[in-house]
Design a protein around this motif. Sequence first.
Motif, PDB file in Angstrom:
ATOM      1  N   TYR A   1      23.987  45.144  30.241  1.00 54.87           N
ATOM      2  CA  TYR A   1      24.817  44.887  31.422  1.00 54.87           C
ATOM      3  C   TYR A   1      25.494  43.522  31.310  1.00 54.87           C
ATOM      4  N   CYS A   2      24.767  42.516  30.837  1.00 54.31           N
ATOM      5  CA  CYS A   2      25.342  41.168  30.710  1.00 54.31           C
ATOM      6  C   CYS A   2      26.515  41.171  29.730  1.00 54.31           C
TER       7      CYS A   2
ATOM      8  N   ASN B   1      22.112  35.019  32.834  1.00 51.88           N
ATOM      9  CA  ASN B   1      21.199  36.169  32.795  1.00 51.88           C
ATOM     10  C   ASN B   1      21.003  36.688  31.371  1.00 51.88           C
TER      11      ASN B   1
ATOM     12  N   GLU C   1      27.294  33.232  35.471  1.00 48.64           N
ATOM     13  CA  GLU C   1      26.066  33.913  35.908  1.00 48.64           C
ATOM     14  C   GLU C   1      25.637  34.969  34.887  1.00 48.64           C
ATOM     15  N   ALA C   2      26.605  35.643  34.295  1.00 48.87           N
ATOM     16  CA  ALA C   2      26.282  36.661  33.291  1.00 48.87           C
ATOM     17  C   ALA C   2      25.734  36.013  32.018  1.00 48.87           C
TER      18      ALA C   2
ATOM     19  N   ALA D   1      29.524  42.655  31.349  1.00 49.81           N
ATOM     20  CA  ALA D   1      30.116  41.737  32.323  1.00 49.81           C
ATOM     21  C   ALA D   1      30.916  40.646  31.625  1.00 49.81           C
TER      22      ALA D   1
ATOM     23  N   ALA E   1      22.274  43.683  35.998  1.00 45.57           N
ATOM     24  CA  ALA E   1      21.437  42.987  35.010  1.00 45.57           C
ATOM     25  C   ALA E   1      20.275  42.270  35.684  1.00 45.57           C
TER      26      ALA E   1
ATOM     27  N   ASN F   1      26.674  42.191  36.569  1.00 40.72           N
ATOM     28  CA  ASN F   1      25.699  41.100  36.504  1.00 40.72           C
ATOM     29  C   ASN F   1      24.547  41.323  37.479  1.00 40.72           C
TER      30      ASN F   1
END
Length: 546
Positions: free
Chosen positions: A67-68, A84, A80-81, A71, A52, A49
Amino acid sequence: MQEEVRNAADTSLTAYSSAETLYRRGQFADALALLDRSSLTHTQAPMLNLAAACCLALGRVAEAEAYCHRAIDISPDFIEAHNNLGIALRRSGRFREAETAYRRVLEIRPDQASAHTNLGRILETQGALDAARAAHLRALECDPDEAGAHTNLGACCMQLGRFGEAEAVFRRAASLAPHDAHVHFNLGTALKKLARFDEAQAAYRQALTLRPDHVDARLNLAHLLLGMGQMREGWALFEARHEAGGWFDRPRTGIPMWRGEPLAGKSLIVWTEQGFGDSLQFCRYLPMLKAQGLARLTFVCRSALRELFATIDGVDACITVEDPAAVPSHDFQCLLMSLPHRFGTTLESVPAALPYLRVPRERAHAWRDRLPAGGFKVGLVWAGDPRHHAAHLHAVDRLRSLSAQAYLPILRVPGATFVSLQKGASTQPEIDTLPPALRPVDMMNEVTDFADTAAIIEQLDLVITVDTSVAHLAGALNRPVWILSRYDGCWRWLYEGDDSSPWYPNARLFRQTRPGEWDEVIERVAAALRGALKAQCPRRPSRLAP
C-alpha cells in the motif's frame, strides 16, 4: 464535468473520513474493509496510506508495504507514506531500507521531529549509536517539549554508557510528563547505573505509585533492594517475574504451586529458572526443603547441570527440562528462585553451609592427574555467554566480559600455573591471541558439562573470573574465588560494603570504581595474586584464604 469531479471528491472524502474514524476507534479491520470497497482508494494516496496504517496495526506487514509503495507512486513526496514504509521495512528486518525511507522523509521535510526519532531508532538497531544519538538530538531541536523524544534520547545514552546525560534527559522527560510511570522507571534505571541507589529506589517507587502493575518497575526495584541488602521486601517483589514473559520455562503441569504449606510426607518438584549461575546459587535451598520432612524431592534442571545436581543432599531425582515427559505427578511444585522468599531469607540468614555441591566420583577420577603437577594453580574465566538471542542479556554480558588479552597483567605474575576455564565458541579461541609463553593450560574442549568443570576446579588453588556461572560453581564447591564485578554489579554481590559475599564466604570481590574501567581492577587482582603467592612460600596450603 466539474460536478462529477466534485462528487467524486466528496465521495472520496466521506470514505476516508469514515475509515479514519474507524481507525481511531481501533477498528482496523473494519476501516481496511471500507477502504478496500471504495474504488477511489486505488487512486488516492491518503486512502492508500490509511490502508497501510490499518495493515500495520493488524500485523499484515507485507500488505502495508505494498500500500505504501502504491501511495508513493501516486504522490512521490507524501511523507506519511514514506514514514509508514519505513515502519513496515523495520518490522520486516530490512533495516537499511527502512533507514532510506526515513531519510527520504527528512529530505522532503527536514524539520519533522518524528522522522528524526524513527531514524534514530533504526540506527540504534544497526548499532550506530553515536549517529542515533545525533538523530535524537535533532528531533529535540525540532520539538524540544516532546517527552517521548527525550525518552528516546535517554535510552540511546544508556546504551552508550552516558548515564549522567541519560539522567538529565529523563529528568526533563519527567517534568514534561510527570504522570508517565515509564518515565520515572527510566530515571530510576539511569540513577541505578550511577550507583545512586536511594534516588533510584525513589524513582521506581514513584513509577509504581503511578502504575502499580508496572512489572519491570517491580522487578528492578526488587533487584535494587536485594543489592542494598533489604532482602525481605526484595524477594517479595521478585515474585513479579511470574508476570514477565521469557524469564523462565513456566511449569506445564497442573500441580499446585507451593506457597509455604507443610511438606511433611509430601512430594515437591522444583523447577530451575533463568541462567546457569542462578541455578548454581540457589540450589543450596534444596536440602532445606528435604529437612522439612518431604517424602520425595525432584529437581528439574538443564542437562548441563544434571550430573552435578544429582549430588545435592536430599534430592531424590534430578531430571532435565529437555525431557518434560519425564516429570511425574507431585503434591506441589515451586520455582527455584522463589525459595529465598518462601524461607524468608534476610542478609543475616543467607544459607551458607558449604560446600553444597560435590564432584561426582567418576568425574573426579576421570580428571585426576590431568593438570600439571605441583605449583599454585589458578583457573581463569574472562568472558560470559554473549546471549545474542536476548538484547538486554547481551548488553549485560558486554559490561561484564573482557578479552583474553585483558588478563595479560595477571598472566605475567610469576609463580602460578594458569588453567583456562573459559567456554564459548567466540571466547575460548581468544587464547590463541595471547603470547605462546603466557597461554594458560586449556582442556575445555574435553569438558562436556558442569560436572567436568567442577572436577577441574576441585584441583585448583584459586579461580579468578568475571561474573559468570563459574563464580557460582567455585563458590558452591567452597573453593577460593576472586570475582571481577562491574561498576553497577549484579544485586547478588550487594552494592555497598566490603568485598566479601554473604553467599560465598570463600569469595572475594574486585569491584570497578568507574563504569567500564577494567584496567585498574586487573592491576589490583594481579597485585593481590602476587601477594598471595608470596604468602604461600615456602609451604603452600591446600586452600587459599579469601
